[in-house]
Design a protein around this motif. Sequence first.
Motif, PDB file in Angstrom:
ATOM      1  N   HIS A  33      -9.801  15.951  46.148  1.00  0.00           N
ATOM      2  CA  HIS A  33      -8.540  15.341  45.754  1.00  0.00           C
ATOM      3  C   HIS A  33      -8.845  13.986  45.135  1.00  0.00           C
ATOM      4  O   HIS A  33      -9.743  13.270  45.587  1.00  0.00           O
ATOM      5  CB  HIS A  33      -7.643  15.117  46.971  1.00  0.00           C
ATOM      6  N   TYR A  35      -6.783  10.446  44.520  1.00  0.00           N
ATOM      7  CA  TYR A  35      -5.557   9.712  44.809  1.00  0.00           C
ATOM      8  C   TYR A  35      -5.564   8.394  44.041  1.00  0.00           C
ATOM      9  O   TYR A  35      -6.615   7.805  43.778  1.00  0.00           O
ATOM     10  CB  TYR A  35      -5.444   9.401  46.307  1.00  0.00           C
ATOM     11  N   GLN A  37      -3.776   4.513  44.213  1.00  0.00           N
ATOM     12  CA  GLN A  37      -3.024   3.586  45.055  1.00  0.00           C
ATOM     13  C   GLN A  37      -2.650   2.359  44.244  1.00  0.00           C
ATOM     14  O   GLN A  37      -3.522   1.607  43.796  1.00  0.00           O
ATOM     15  CB  GLN A  37      -3.827   3.183  46.293  1.00  0.00           C
ATOM     16  N   PRO A  43      -1.320   5.598  48.987  1.00  0.00           N
ATOM     17  CA  PRO A  43      -1.932   6.440  47.958  1.00  0.00           C
ATOM     18  C   PRO A  43      -1.032   7.610  47.582  1.00  0.00           C
ATOM     19  O   PRO A  43      -0.220   8.071  48.391  1.00  0.00           O
ATOM     20  CB  PRO A  43      -3.216   6.935  48.633  1.00  0.00           C
ATOM     21  N   LEU A  45      -1.343  11.480  45.436  1.00  0.00           N
ATOM     22  CA  LEU A  45      -2.226  12.462  44.803  1.00  0.00           C
ATOM     23  C   LEU A  45      -1.933  12.545  43.313  1.00  0.00           C
ATOM     24  O   LEU A  45      -0.786  12.668  42.893  1.00  0.00           O
ATOM     25  CB  LEU A  45      -2.012  13.833  45.440  1.00  0.00           C
ATOM     26  N   PHE A  88      -9.106   6.756  44.457  1.00  0.00           N
ATOM     27  CA  PHE A  88      -9.953   7.269  45.533  1.00  0.00           C
ATOM     28  C   PHE A  88     -10.260   8.736  45.304  1.00  0.00           C
ATOM     29  O   PHE A  88      -9.363   9.520  44.956  1.00  0.00           O
ATOM     30  CB  PHE A  88      -9.224   7.180  46.888  1.00  0.00           C
ATOM     31  N   PHE A 100     -11.748   9.809  52.628  1.00  0.00           N
ATOM     32  CA  PHE A 100     -11.517   8.960  51.465  1.00  0.00           C
ATOM     33  C   PHE A 100     -12.756   8.133  51.153  1.00  0.00           C
ATOM     34  O   PHE A 100     -13.370   7.546  52.046  1.00  0.00           O
ATOM     35  CB  PHE A 100     -10.338   8.022  51.713  1.00  0.00           C
ATOM     36  N   GLY A 101     -13.093   8.075  49.889  1.00  0.00           N
ATOM     37  CA  GLY A 101     -14.147   7.178  49.436  1.00  0.00           C
ATOM     38  C   GLY A 101     -13.661   5.744  49.480  1.00  0.00           C
ATOM     39  O   GLY A 101     -12.509   5.464  49.820  1.00  0.00           O
ATOM     40  N   SER A 102     -14.550   4.840  49.124  1.00  0.00           N
ATOM     41  CA  SER A 102     -14.217   3.417  49.183  1.00  0.00           C
ATOM     42  C   SER A 102     -13.343   2.976  48.021  1.00  0.00           C
ATOM     43  O   SER A 102     -12.775   1.897  48.043  1.00  0.00           O
ATOM     44  CB  SER A 102     -15.491   2.575  49.219  1.00  0.00           C
TER      45      SER A 102
END
Lengths: 110, 114
Positions: A33, A35, A37, A43, A45, A88, A100-102
């Motif tokens: 996915h 996202y 923000q 966040p 999608l 993300f 979630f990645g950073s």
Amino acid sequence: SQWGEENLQALSIQEGEDVTMNCSYKTYTTVVHWYRQDSGRGPALIILIRSNEREKRSGRLRATLDTSSQSSSLSITAAQCEDTAVYFCAPRTGGYKVVFGSGTRLLVSP
Amino acid sequence: DMKVTQMPRYLIKRMGENVLLECGQDMSHETMYWYRQDPGLGLQLIYISYDVDSNSEGDIPKGYRVSRKKREHFSLILDSAKTNQTSVYFCASSLWGTGGYEQYFGPGTRLTVL
């Protein structure tokens, strides 16, 4: 590129340019996915890509997924100022969970 | 209109006080989540709820507990809050669709523990 242990990445471009954000992840997944923000908001999608798709397009967005290298990318064509946000990647890790990645902070200037 | 709400939006507490964060959704989603987000970092999963009274620890559950007595409500409780729990907390609910779970997020609660 972004992943959980990495610090937030930052990209700064001019309006009209193309940009690509990369994500590498550790756990095998068949769904990634992406996202977005916006400042002060939760966040949302923007695109979801599955392993049998390799590439997915939605308007000016293009996502790719390479399960062999466990990486995904998100490209924005002809970026606009309103594309300024944190992006993300969030690979599905099993069941109902994603990780979630950073994040990548994208700034698009006029 | 699909929506996730969070109350309060901003909260200041002193160390040792109890904290209650509330989340609601109007989509009848079975699955709900609590995350925290610290500056420069992604979202970290605290708890996941699969339905009423069916909750599971996430990646960082220590210091938190949850309650889900109705499908549309999911609460996060901090018993005796600590300063390192200062963060922005996000609630989300999800629906299975097109091979993945889209999570719908609330606007967040900014918690400061002094």
